[in-house]
Design a protein around this motif. Structure first.
Motif, PDB file in Angstrom:
ATOM      1  N   GLN A  75       0.839  -1.195   0.000  1.00  0.00           N
ATOM      2  CA  GLN A  75       0.000   0.000   0.000  1.00  0.00           C
ATOM      3  C   GLN A  75       0.874   1.245   0.000  1.00  0.00           C
ATOM      4  OE1 GLN A  75      -3.372  -0.021   2.678  1.00  0.00           O
ATOM      5  NE2 GLN A  75      -3.107   2.154   3.107  1.00  0.00           N
ATOM      6  N   ASN A  77       0.513   5.511   0.481  1.00  0.00           N
ATOM      7  CA  ASN A  77      -0.273   6.696   0.829  1.00  0.00           C
ATOM      8  C   ASN A  77       0.563   7.921   0.486  1.00  0.00           C
ATOM      9  OD1 ASN A  77      -2.461   5.256   2.088  1.00  0.00           O
ATOM     10  ND2 ASN A  77      -1.084   4.864   3.791  1.00  0.00           N
ATOM     11  N   LEU A  86      -3.672  10.558  -1.892  1.00  0.00           N
ATOM     12  CA  LEU A  86      -3.925   9.455  -2.819  1.00  0.00           C
ATOM     13  C   LEU A  86      -3.464   8.177  -2.132  1.00  0.00           C
ATOM     14  CD1 LEU A  86      -4.745   8.457  -5.674  1.00  0.00           C
ATOM     15  CD2 LEU A  86      -2.344   8.742  -6.310  1.00  0.00           C
ATOM     16  N   THR A  87      -4.337   7.180  -2.111  1.00  0.00           N
ATOM     17  CA  THR A  87      -4.014   5.897  -1.505  1.00  0.00           C
ATOM     18  C   THR A  87      -4.265   4.807  -2.525  1.00  0.00           C
ATOM     19  OG1 THR A  87      -4.686   6.675   0.681  1.00  0.00           O
ATOM     20  CG2 THR A  87      -4.552   4.305   0.377  1.00  0.00           C
ATOM     21  N   THR A  88      -3.299   3.927  -2.689  1.00  0.00           N
ATOM     22  CA  THR A  88      -3.463   2.804  -3.594  1.00  0.00           C
ATOM     23  C   THR A  88      -2.834   1.572  -2.962  1.00  0.00           C
ATOM     24  OG1 THR A  88      -3.094   1.990  -5.851  1.00  0.00           O
ATOM     25  CG2 THR A  88      -1.342   3.325  -4.869  1.00  0.00           C
ATOM     26  N   GLY A  89      -3.373   0.435  -3.292  1.00  0.00           N
ATOM     27  CA  GLY A  89      -2.833  -0.776  -2.705  1.00  0.00           C
ATOM     28  C   GLY A  89      -3.430  -2.017  -3.325  1.00  0.00           C
ATOM     29  N   VAL A  90      -2.848  -3.148  -2.963  1.00  0.00           N
ATOM     30  CA  VAL A  90      -3.334  -4.432  -3.449  1.00  0.00           C
ATOM     31  C   VAL A  90      -3.090  -5.480  -2.368  1.00  0.00           C
ATOM     32  CG1 VAL A  90      -1.174  -5.081  -4.603  1.00  0.00           C
ATOM     33  CG2 VAL A  90      -3.338  -6.044  -5.395  1.00  0.00           C
ATOM     34  N   PRO A 108      -7.693  -5.222  -5.336  1.00  0.00           N
ATOM     35  CA  PRO A 108      -7.123  -3.873  -5.455  1.00  0.00           C
ATOM     36  C   PRO A 108      -7.930  -2.834  -4.685  1.00  0.00           C
ATOM     37  CG  PRO A 108      -8.428  -4.367  -7.384  1.00  0.00           C
ATOM     38  CD  PRO A 108      -8.480  -5.597  -6.502  1.00  0.00           C
ATOM     39  N   LEU A 110      -8.133   1.758  -4.467  1.00  0.00           N
ATOM     40  CA  LEU A 110      -7.650   3.068  -4.897  1.00  0.00           C
ATOM     41  C   LEU A 110      -8.549   4.124  -4.266  1.00  0.00           C
ATOM     42  CD1 LEU A 110      -5.787   4.778  -6.740  1.00  0.00           C
ATOM     43  CD2 LEU A 110      -7.543   4.567  -8.499  1.00  0.00           C
ATOM     44  N   ALA A 128     -13.357   6.418  -3.341  1.00  0.00           N
ATOM     45  CA  ALA A 128     -12.515   5.224  -3.307  1.00  0.00           C
ATOM     46  C   ALA A 128     -13.152   4.103  -4.097  1.00  0.00           C
ATOM     47  CB  ALA A 128     -12.291   4.775  -1.866  1.00  0.00           C
ATOM     48  N   TYR A 129     -12.306   3.198  -4.571  1.00  0.00           N
ATOM     49  CA  TYR A 129     -12.734   1.960  -5.241  1.00  0.00           C
ATOM     50  C   TYR A 129     -12.075   0.792  -4.519  1.00  0.00           C
ATOM     51  CZ  TYR A 129     -12.730  -2.033  -8.334  1.00  0.00           C
ATOM     52  OH  TYR A 129     -12.869  -3.302  -8.818  1.00  0.00           O
ATOM     53  N   GLY A 130     -12.787  -0.302  -4.406  1.00  0.00           N
ATOM     54  CA  GLY A 130     -12.199  -1.481  -3.785  1.00  0.00           C
ATOM     55  C   GLY A 130     -12.949  -2.735  -4.159  1.00  0.00           C
TER      56      GLY A 130
END
Length: 195
Positions: A75, A77, A86-90, A108, A110, A128-130
């Motif tokens: 992840q 941040n 902005l936060t993204t991760g998997v 995922p 975002l 956010a998307y998840g």
């Protein structure tokens, strides 16, 4: 339907290793990188007198269900001057309870947020998307994970899945009062439910 006759106990053990790196400074672009690995096991034993126990050679035997889950997480941040994030991760997860067709799942995520002060009110816009999964929890599906003679039997059924976006606004009035409004647009698929 037999909750009054079901019984047993469960133990959950988890081990999580996490490494966090902080880069940059809060006056400009600040980044936090998180890497984690986790492993957990859920061990459920039905009570000897519950409906799931069956006689074996003249004796009652306990039903045992064991679920192993292993996952890796990455992840990032990223913050810009405490005004935008902005936060993204998997998450890559291996779950033995899901059957051979869907043992490994990629989940995922975002998200983004923007903050702005208007007098003494702080306004935060976020979206956010998840994607998330879970094994179905209906009684008939649970019997696919174990049988009373301790032989593991997995059906090749995909897990239940939920994915989609959310958006919202948060308003903070000083340090004493806050208001949050969130709109969800989620799609649940692969549901296994009692009818």
């Amino acid at each position: 339907p037999d909750l009054g006759t079901a019984g047993g106990n469960a133990n959950l053990g988890s081990l999580r290793l996490t490494s966090v790196a902080k880069l940059g400074d809060t006056d400009g672009v600040a980044t936090t990188l998180t890497f984690a690995a986790e492993n957990s096991v859920l061990d459920f034993r039905a009570a000897a007198d519950s409906a799931t126990s069956m006689p074996m050679q003249g004796q009652l035997t306990q039903s045992v269900m064991r679920r192993w889950t292993a996952a890796g997480i990455a992840q990032a941040n990223i913050g810009w001057r405490d005004d935008a994030y902005l936060t993204t991760g998997v998450r890559v997860e291996r779950n033995e309870a899901l059957g051979s067709l869907s043992t490994v799942s990629v989940l995922p995520m975002l998200g983004a947020a923007v903050l702005h002060d208007v007098g003494s009110v702080t306004v935060k816009l976020r979206s956010a998307y998840g994607r998330g999964i879970r094994p179905a929890t209906t009684p008939i599906r649970q019997t696919a994970w174990f049988e009373p003679h301790r032989e593991m039997q997995l059906f090749n059924l995909a897990p239940e899945e939920q994915s989609g976006i959310e958006a919202g606004v948060d308003m903070f009035f000083g340090k004493t009062f806050g208001l949050q409004v969130t709109r969800f647009d989620q799609l649940a698929s692969g549901l296994i439910q009692r009818v």
